[in-house]
Design an enzyme around this catalytic site. Structure first.
Site, PDB file in Angstrom:
ATOM      1  N   GLU A 112       0.857  -1.218  -0.093  1.00  0.00           N
ATOM      2  CA  GLU A 112       0.012  -0.046   0.062  1.00  0.00           C
ATOM      3  C   GLU A 112       0.833   1.141   0.186  1.00  0.00           C
ATOM      4  OE1 GLU A 112      -3.463   0.353   2.436  1.00  0.00           O
ATOM      5  OE2 GLU A 112      -3.970  -1.656   2.184  1.00  0.00           O
ATOM      6  N   CYS A 125       2.992   8.555   1.369  1.00  0.00           N
ATOM      7  CA  CYS A 125       3.151   7.845   2.545  1.00  0.00           C
ATOM      8  C   CYS A 125       3.654   6.369   1.792  1.00  0.00           C
ATOM      9  CB  CYS A 125       1.954   7.325   3.406  1.00  0.00           C
ATOM     10  SG  CYS A 125       2.355   6.342   4.654  1.00  0.00           S
ATOM     11  N   CYS A 132       4.282  -6.152   8.036  1.00  0.00           N
ATOM     12  CA  CYS A 132       5.147  -5.719   9.268  1.00  0.00           C
ATOM     13  C   CYS A 132       5.473  -6.704  10.319  1.00  0.00           C
ATOM     14  CB  CYS A 132       4.636  -4.511   9.612  1.00  0.00           C
ATOM     15  SG  CYS A 132       5.468  -3.817  10.774  1.00  0.00           S
ATOM     16  N   CYS A 136       2.463  -4.242  15.955  1.00  0.00           N
ATOM     17  CA  CYS A 136       1.645  -3.243  17.118  1.00  0.00           C
ATOM     18  C   CYS A 136       0.065  -3.598  17.165  1.00  0.00           C
ATOM     19  CB  CYS A 136       1.796  -1.917  16.514  1.00  0.00           C
ATOM     20  SG  CYS A 136       3.658  -1.253  16.495  1.00  0.00           S
ATOM     21  N   CYS A 139      -2.490  -1.567  15.092  1.00  0.00           N
ATOM     22  CA  CYS A 139      -2.246  -1.291  13.760  1.00  0.00           C
ATOM     23  C   CYS A 139      -2.675  -2.437  12.831  1.00  0.00           C
ATOM     24  CB  CYS A 139      -0.653  -0.984  13.470  1.00  0.00           C
ATOM     25  SG  CYS A 139      -0.264  -0.658  12.071  1.00  0.00           S
ATOM     26  N   CYS A 351      -3.233   6.752   9.225  1.00  0.00           N
ATOM     27  CA  CYS A 351      -2.178   6.123  10.092  1.00  0.00           C
ATOM     28  C   CYS A 351      -2.789   5.089  10.835  1.00  0.00           C
ATOM     29  CB  CYS A 351      -1.548   7.189  10.874  1.00  0.00           C
ATOM     30  SG  CYS A 351      -0.363   6.608  12.164  1.00  0.00           S
TER      31      CYS A 351
END
Length: 359
Positions: A112, A125, A132, A136, A139, A351
């Site tokens: 993305e 971004c 990842c 987190c 997220c 975010c």
């Protein structure tokens, strides 16, 4: 890297895909000097390197067979050599004009990128990994797991793709998309240099965001770049930070902040601390006061981000009064602070919302 940081890296058994090669081809991400050396190896005169550089970075060519200044014979010979461009798999637009792109890479992996326009600038971004490994808790990207690092050309391509789609020059780039940039340092540094020297974006307009990997901030400082370092802190103490960022367990917050102070000493650049405000979790006045004690006397800036909801977690965004109360505590204690309200919320492009799915 010390032994303490090993556990935050992907497990060798489950996360050992072969890493992309940063050498050329693919040609995207290569400097004019590298391209000149490459065309020389193909038996061509040196000036072809500058022509190739212009067609890749200024004209956005996607196939070497389309470079009209090259002879037909050479174009035919080069037809199968990849430049390194992705395909737009899906594109979604939020009411505020933010555009989220799902980009398909050469190996069919999906990443993305987000184009964020304002009246005076266009920010991209970008992702640094497919997925990842940091996990987190708040997220969406971390919920999807990790596949591999992105190569230099795959990072630079995201910026060119957004620039072409908007028909507007990109002015700023933030490494805040999918992935942990400092787990992909070699490709990250290569991409930064290419975005600066080849695409023409000033280093001070580039921001690298990291959760914090032991010794990697120090390593980044040794390159003496003029980029902005943004550290995702999200908590004022180690216990709460481990709850929100399980991968932070082997890297105490005291060690992380010490390394950040060293970064400031080496580079002369302040550190920006990202702090996502989660209602009833880390947004109380006592959290703000504890954060002040951590950062006092430090050349830094706190960027507060009200939480953007995802379906995979039950956290809530604090109300405006709670946000302003947190800001007031920091301001009264002379801590530089701002509140960032993320763009692209409706398109799952804000975010913490990035995931390789369509909305």
């Amino acid at each position: 890297m010390s032994a303490k940081s090993v556990s935050v890296l992907p497990s060798p058994k489950t996360h050992t895909p072969q890493q992309p090669n940063i050498s050329i081809p693919p040609l995207l991400g290569a400097s004019v000097e590298e391209l000149t050396a490459w065309v020389h190896d193909q038996g061509q005169p040196a000036y072809r390197g500058k022509q190739l550089h212009e067609w890749i970075y200024q004209k956005g060519v996607r196939s070497l067979s389309d470079i009209s200044v090259f002879s037909k014979q050479w174009r035919a010979e080069l037809a199968e050599i990849p430049i390194g461009r992705s395909k737009i798999h899906h594109r979604s637009v939020a009411p505020d004009g933010t555009v989220k792109y799902l980009l398909q890479l050469a190996d069919s992996q999906i990443i993305e990128s987000v184009g964020i326009p304002t009246e005076k600038r266009l920010t991209v971004c970008v992702s640094s990994q497919v997925g990842c490994p940091m996990a987190c808790d708040f997220c969406a990207t971390g919920k999807g797991g990790y596949k591999r690092n992105l190569a230099r050309h795959e990072i630079v391509d995201q910026v060119l793709t957004v620039q072409e789609d908007f028909q507007q020059r990109v002015s700023h780039v933030v490494f805040m998309g999918m992935g942990e940039p400092l787990l992909n340092t070699d490709h990250l540094i290569g991409a930064i240099k290419s975005l600066n020297q080849d695409v023409g974006i000033g280093q001070r307009n580039l921001t690298v965001s990291t959760v914090g990997i032991r010794d990697r901030i120090r390593q980044l400082a040794q390159h003496h770049l003029q980029v902005t370092l943004a550290v995702s802190l999200h908590a004022p103490n180690q216990t709460l930070r481990e709850q929100l960022i399980p991968s932070a367990r082997p890297y105490p917050i005291e060690d992380l902040l010490a390394e950040c102070r060293e970064y400031v000493e080496i580079t002369g650049r302040r550190v920006s601390f990202e702090y996502i405000l989660l209602a009833g979790v880390n947004d109380l006045p006592e959290h703000a006061l504890e954060l002040v004690k951590r950062l006092r006397g430090f050349q830094s800036h706190v960027n507060l981000i009200p939480y953007n909801p995802i379906t995979e977690a039950d956290y809530k965004r604090p109300n405006q009064n709670r946000i302003q109360a947190f800001v007031k505590v920091l301001q009264q204690q002379k801590i530089a602070v701002s509140v960032r309200y993320s763009r692209g919320l409706e398109a799952d492009a804000a975010c913490g919302q990035l995931r390789t799915s369509k909305k």
